[in-house]
Enzyme design. Structure first.
Site, PDB file in Angstrom:
ATOM      1  N   HIS A 377       0.801  -1.236   0.000  1.00  0.00           N
ATOM      2  CA  HIS A 377       0.000   0.000   0.000  1.00  0.00           C
ATOM      3  C   HIS A 377       0.826   1.274   0.000  1.00  0.00           C
ATOM      4  CE1 HIS A 377      -4.027  -1.764   0.769  1.00  0.00           C
ATOM      5  NE2 HIS A 377      -3.301  -2.744   1.297  1.00  0.00           N
ATOM      6  N   LYS A 572      -8.321  13.728   4.925  1.00  0.00           N
ATOM      7  CA  LYS A 572      -7.505  12.517   4.962  1.00  0.00           C
ATOM      8  C   LYS A 572      -6.555  12.641   6.128  1.00  0.00           C
ATOM      9  CE  LYS A 572      -6.485  13.596   0.586  1.00  0.00           C
ATOM     10  NZ  LYS A 572      -6.700  12.515  -0.348  1.00  0.00           N
ATOM     11  N   ARG A 573      -5.914  11.560   6.508  1.00  0.00           N
ATOM     12  CA  ARG A 573      -4.860  11.540   7.490  1.00  0.00           C
ATOM     13  C   ARG A 573      -3.888  12.697   7.212  1.00  0.00           C
ATOM     14  NH1 ARG A 573      -0.564   8.058   7.393  1.00  0.00           N
ATOM     15  NH2 ARG A 573      -0.982   7.023   5.424  1.00  0.00           N
ATOM     16  N   LYS A 578       0.921  14.077   1.834  1.00  0.00           N
ATOM     17  CA  LYS A 578      -0.412  14.398   1.321  1.00  0.00           C
ATOM     18  C   LYS A 578      -0.590  15.914   1.131  1.00  0.00           C
ATOM     19  CE  LYS A 578      -2.457  10.277   3.529  1.00  0.00           C
ATOM     20  NZ  LYS A 578      -3.082   9.426   2.495  1.00  0.00           N
ATOM     21  N   THR A 683      -8.477   6.769  -2.108  1.00  0.00           N
ATOM     22  CA  THR A 683      -9.803   6.217  -2.378  1.00  0.00           C
ATOM     23  C   THR A 683     -10.875   7.275  -2.177  1.00  0.00           C
ATOM     24  OG1 THR A 683      -9.616   5.305  -0.145  1.00  0.00           O
ATOM     25  CG2 THR A 683      -9.401   3.763  -1.980  1.00  0.00           C
ATOM     26  N   LYS A 687     -14.593   8.601  -4.113  1.00  0.00           N
ATOM     27  CA  LYS A 687     -15.866   8.869  -3.422  1.00  0.00           C
ATOM     28  C   LYS A 687     -16.413  10.246  -3.807  1.00  0.00           C
ATOM     29  CE  LYS A 687     -14.117   5.995   0.269  1.00  0.00           C
ATOM     30  NZ  LYS A 687     -13.384   5.950   1.561  1.00  0.00           N
TER      31      LYS A 687
HETATM   32  C1  H2P Z   1      -3.000   3.839   2.176  1.00  0.00           C
HETATM   33  C2  H2P Z   1      -2.380   4.589   0.983  1.00  0.00           C
HETATM   34  C3  H2P Z   1      -3.450   5.072   0.018  1.00  0.00           C
HETATM   35  C4  H2P Z   1      -4.287   3.880  -0.445  1.00  0.00           C
HETATM   36  C5  H2P Z   1      -4.820   3.121   0.767  1.00  0.00           C
HETATM   37  C6  H2P Z   1      -5.550   1.858   0.365  1.00  0.00           C
HETATM   38  C7  H2P Z   1      -1.943   3.293   3.098  1.00  0.00           C
HETATM   39  O1  H2P Z   1      -3.961   4.623   2.877  1.00  0.00           O
HETATM   40  O2  H2P Z   1      -1.593   5.662   1.418  1.00  0.00           O
HETATM   41  O3  H2P Z   1      -2.879   5.706  -1.088  1.00  0.00           O
HETATM   42  O4  H2P Z   1      -5.380   4.325  -1.221  1.00  0.00           O
HETATM   43  O5  H2P Z   1      -3.758   2.729   1.631  1.00  0.00           O
HETATM   44  O6  H2P Z   1      -4.782   1.097  -0.513  1.00  0.00           O
HETATM   45  P1  H2P Z   1      -3.964   5.990   3.736  1.00  0.00           P
HETATM   46  O7  H2P Z   1      -2.829   6.828   3.322  1.00  0.00           O
HETATM   47  O8  H2P Z   1      -5.298   6.632   3.404  1.00  0.00           O
HETATM   48  O9  H2P Z   1      -3.882   5.636   5.171  1.00  0.00           O
END
Ligand code: H2P
Length: 839
Positions: A377, A572-573, A578, A683, A687
């Site tokens: 991820h 988002k976080r 970001k 994601t 949305k």
């Molecule tokens: C993470 C990634 C995102 C990805 C999501 C799901 C870790 O989520 O950074 O880019 O869409 O996994 O695969 P997040 O940063 O929102 O905590």
């Protein structure tokens, strides 16, 4: 011997089994009966929380009927099943989702109305289940919804944290404060404690190699001593949409094996008597916030092992009930590793196969590498998990032996393919040299899995060309794939935006039960972009969603929002990559520009309201400073009479799934502005677009695929591209150019902050210095094009007809981003499982 099954007369059972309550009288009766008996409450003075509990218990009865039937049919048919191992499941609320998936919302609304309650008020009483940080955990939740909706035999396995992600409070100075999230304080009607499903899990102790009759060591070992704790199952029902299929999410709670040491107690040592019980219970007490550094490392590793060991024991028991030889395990079981967190499942399955099943090494490794699948991820180096060898040896001595053995055999095979390439061996070793040595979990996950995937096309390419490049060269490219993330349209359209959902059904003349499970049907909306009457309805719904958000902010924070402004959202976080910082600096730039305008000039400006929400990891100082800056900029500009009608700013505290459900349908534009190459997918971008919000973003993650679907003319892109990033960083380090020269507009903004325009003159220096020195996330490189993109958004918004057309076209082209598409790709190309219709 085995008990006869079913016991007694099967017909007697069948004739008396209950069905799902569908009509209003039956629902009313079940509601009242739960009030009287399950809740033991007097019906005439029930409060809304009580009504929520009664409604939840009544809906749960219906879920249970389907859940049992699904389990029964899976057991009888014994199909291959997939298991989704995730340390995070960010489920949010359940009642509304269950009502919609079961198609029972209307009758429940009517039944509760008759008893004096409004269904929307009842729904608001539910607390979010927030067992996750952000996208990764929410993705897991969307995938469970899609698995059940697509009738796929998929179970989730996770941990039942007593405290989910912390509650975020904002102090008067603008600092983030963290409070525990006691989500289980009220009874949780959605979980079923299964005290009968429990496994022992060992930590510490000794691992002795077993010797053969000649006294030579073998691949086997005996692991004894140490601490044993109990993993107890809690089951959460996962209803599919418009199907009987109701899958299971099994969450483990840790418990002491022996609750209470009577010997210590009798010897007068009360604390000693409860100590082991406390240390066992601590394992599942809290969810780890992402990026929390240092603290509780050992506990986190304990969580990972506790959870993978219990899950595998459970999976193995279920497999054994089928009565097939162990070699056929991968024909019945696929295990998906959600990120590297469950990687210990690989050495754990090896341990079981070697030490308990007594298989030879190669046979065991063959089973393991046909069972697991690994999803990566992130390619951010700091997010790639590594565990110190001394800690592993102490906590999991047998697993460390196995990892060394895996590494030995693996490096031997690398040496065979690339003789004499010592650099390569060093790069690919599962053990990173250093003080201390560390285990590289992503490499272990990779070599222990059948296939590996990233979560968007660009990201999957980056995985292959950067962090796992050597592994692609060694194992061949076909092992590495892509499954672009998706989102469930049930929660992220039907539930959060009911009016839009209804408009789509009536326009397409298709029941939502159909298009919600075949999201490509939205394409049929495209011609309606040219239909003025349709556009008007579309825009009116957006407007009402903005009013709903304004109402929410008014009632929760007491702030009044201008609903005629453009709503611009970033949620988002909090993380430097970001780039919430870029956004807030852009807001300041806009504010300074407005301040410099004449009254006449200002009259031509379209008003904008900017929303932020998100949590910063408690130990992430720079991210917390960004929050503080946002809050204090808001304080100043929302009070400035010159500009406040044209620009206002809100940081909404305690971001959650439920808050996202209110924010997303209300957005005109949303920001996804990570440095190119850093956001694996994203994601929330999907949305927003599904709900007709336009996208302002960098050429990164799934933004790229969204633009491919909707056409570049319908998105606002800016910033440098991924291939440029490395060079730019090199320049920053070796040929730095002062910001004043490189980007005067940004320099001016930074100087105003430094000068104390938003108070706290020195407080923000460490944050500003991340840009002035090094600027790893390239704000100074992207700032000008960002400001230009914001201006293009303003420009586009002036032509409201064209804007609404873009909005419709965007939504219409979101078919690809349904998590149904994604889950079917996993089912077909990875897990090799088939849909099971539950009759
Ligand atoms: C993470 C990634 C995102 C990805 C999501 C799901 C870790 O989520 O950074 O880019 O869409 O996994 O695969 P997040 O940063 O929102 O905590």
């Amino acid at each position: 011997g085995k008990e006869k099954w079913p016991r007694g007369d099967e017909k007697a059972w069948k004739d008396n089994m209950r069905d799902v309550d569908k009509d209003v009288p039956a629902i009313t009766k079940s509601f009242v009966s739960h009030v009287q008996t399950s809740l033991a409450r007097q019906p005439y003075n029930l409060d809304t929380l009580g009504a929520y509990q009664a409604a939840a218990l009544s809906v749960r009865d219906n879920l249970l009927v389907n859940w049992n039937e699904t389990a029964l049919q899976y057991t009888r048919r014994a199909p291959k099943r997939a298991y989704y191992l995730s340390l995070e499941f960010l489920m949010g609320r359940t009642l509304d989702n269950a009502l919609l998936n079961l198609d029972l919302k209307q009758p429940y609304a009517q039944a509760t109305q008759k008893l004096g309650f409004n269904i929307e008020d009842i729904l608001e009483k539910e607390r979010d289940a927030a067992l996750g940080n952000g996208g990764l955990g929410r993705l897991a939740a969307c995938y469970l919804d899609s698995s059940a909706s697509q009738e796929l035999p998929v179970w989730g396995y996770g941990l039942r944290y007593k405290y989910g992600i912390f509650q975020q409070l904002i102090s008067p100075e603008g600092n983030q404060l963290e409070a525990p999230d006691p989500w289980l304080d009220n009874q949780n009607p959605w979980e079923l404690p299964r005290l009968d499903v429990a496994y022992e899990v060992r930590f510490y102790g000794n691992a002795e190699r077993v010797r053969d009759e000649n006294g030579n060591t073998t691949d086997r070992a005996q692991w004894t001593g140490g601490q044993e704790v109990l993993a107890v199952a809690y089951d959460v029902m996962i209803p599919g949409s418009y199907t009987r299929t109701t899958n299971n999410l099994r969450l483990w709670e840790s418990k002491p094996k022996r609750g209470f040491d009577l010997n210590s107690f009798n010897a007068g040592n009360y604390e000693g008597a409860v100590e082991s019980s406390n240390s066992a219970a601590a394992i599942t007490s809290v969810l780890y916030p992402n990026d929390s550094t240092g603290f509780g490392k050992e506990l986190r590793l304990k969580q990972q092992y506790f959870w993978t060991a219990a899950s595998l024991a459970d999976i193995l028991r279920r497999f054994k009930n089928i009565g097939k030889p162990i070699q056929e395990f991968p024909d019945y079981v696929a295990v998906q590793l959600n990120d590297t967190h469950p990687t210990l499942a690989i050495p754990e399955l090896m341990r079981i196969l070697l030490d308990d099943e007594e298989l030879p090494w190669d046979a065991a490794w063959q089973i393991v590498t046909n069972t697991f699948f690994y999803t990566n991820h992130t390619v951010l180096p700091e997010a790639l998990e590594k565990w110190p060898v001394p800690l592993m040896e102490h906590l999991l001595p047998r697993h460390m032996q196995i990892i060394y053995d895996i590494n030995l055999f693996f490096l031997q095979s690398v040496e065979k393919k690339f003789p004499g390439d010592r650099d390569r061996l060093g790069r690919m070793s599962l053990i990173e040299e250093g003080f201390p040595k560390q285990v590289r979990m992503a490499f272990l996950a990779c070599i222990g899995s059948r296939k590996v995937n990233g979560v968007a096309e660009l990201h999957s390419e980056l995985v292959k060309t950067t962090i796992l490049k050597d592994f692609v060269e060694f194992e061949g490219v076909s092992k590495f794939g892509n499954v672009t993330n998706g989102i469930t349209p049930r929660r992220w359209l039907d539930q959060c935006n009911p009016e839009l959902s209804a408009l789509i059904s009536s326009t397409l003349k298709v029941d939502k039960s159909v298009w919600l499970k075949d999201l490509y049907q939205l394409e049929k909306l495209l011609p309606y972009a040219e239909d003025a009457a349709f556009r008007e309805k579309w825009a009116a719904i957006k407007q009402r969603n903005k009013e709903r958000l304004a109402h929410h902010v008014e009632t929760t924070l007491g702030l009044t929002i201008n609903t005629h402004a453009m709503f611009d959202v970033q949620i988002k976080r909090l993380h430097e990559y970001k780039r919430q910082t870029l956004n807030i600096l852009g807001v300041i730039h806009r504010y300074l520009t407005l301040k410099n305008m004449s009254k006449e000039e200002r009259e031509k400006v379209n008003p904008r309201v900017v929303f932020f929400a998100g949590k910063a990891a408690p130990a992430y100082y720079i991210a917390k400073l960004t929050i503080r800056l946002i809050v204090n900029v808001a304080r100043i500009i929302n009070a400035d009479a010159d500009t406040k009608d044209l620009l206002s700013l809100y940081f909404l505290p305690d971001y959650s799934v439920s808050l996202a459900e209110v924010l997303i349908p209300a957005s005109d534009i949303s920001q996804h502005i990570s440095t190119a190459g850093t956001e694996a997918s994203g994601t929330s971008n999907m949305k927003f677009c599904l709900n007709g919000g336009l996208l302002l973003g960098t050429v990164d993650g799934a933004n790229i695929e969204i633009a491919e679907e909707v056409g570049e003319s319908n998105v606002f892109f800016f910033g440098h591209l991924t291939p440029a990033v490395e060079d730019l960083r090199y320049q920053h380090t070796y040929h730095p150019v002062p910001i004043e020269e490189k980007c005067p507009a940004l320099a001016h903004v930074l100087n105003q902050v430094s000068a104390g325009l938003f108070g706290d003159a020195e407080v923000y220096e460490p944050l500003l210095n991340t840009i002035r020195q090094g600027d790893h996330y390239l704000l100074s490189d992207d700032f000008d094009s960002y400001i230009a993109a914001l201006a293009m958004v303003d420009e586009a918004y002036l032509d409201r007809t064209e804007w609404v057309k873009k909005s419709i076209r965007t939504s219409a082209k979101m078919g690809k981003f349904s998590s149904d598409r994604a889950i079917n790709e996993y089912a077909e190309s990875y897990w090799n499982i088939e849909a099971q219709h539950i009759s």
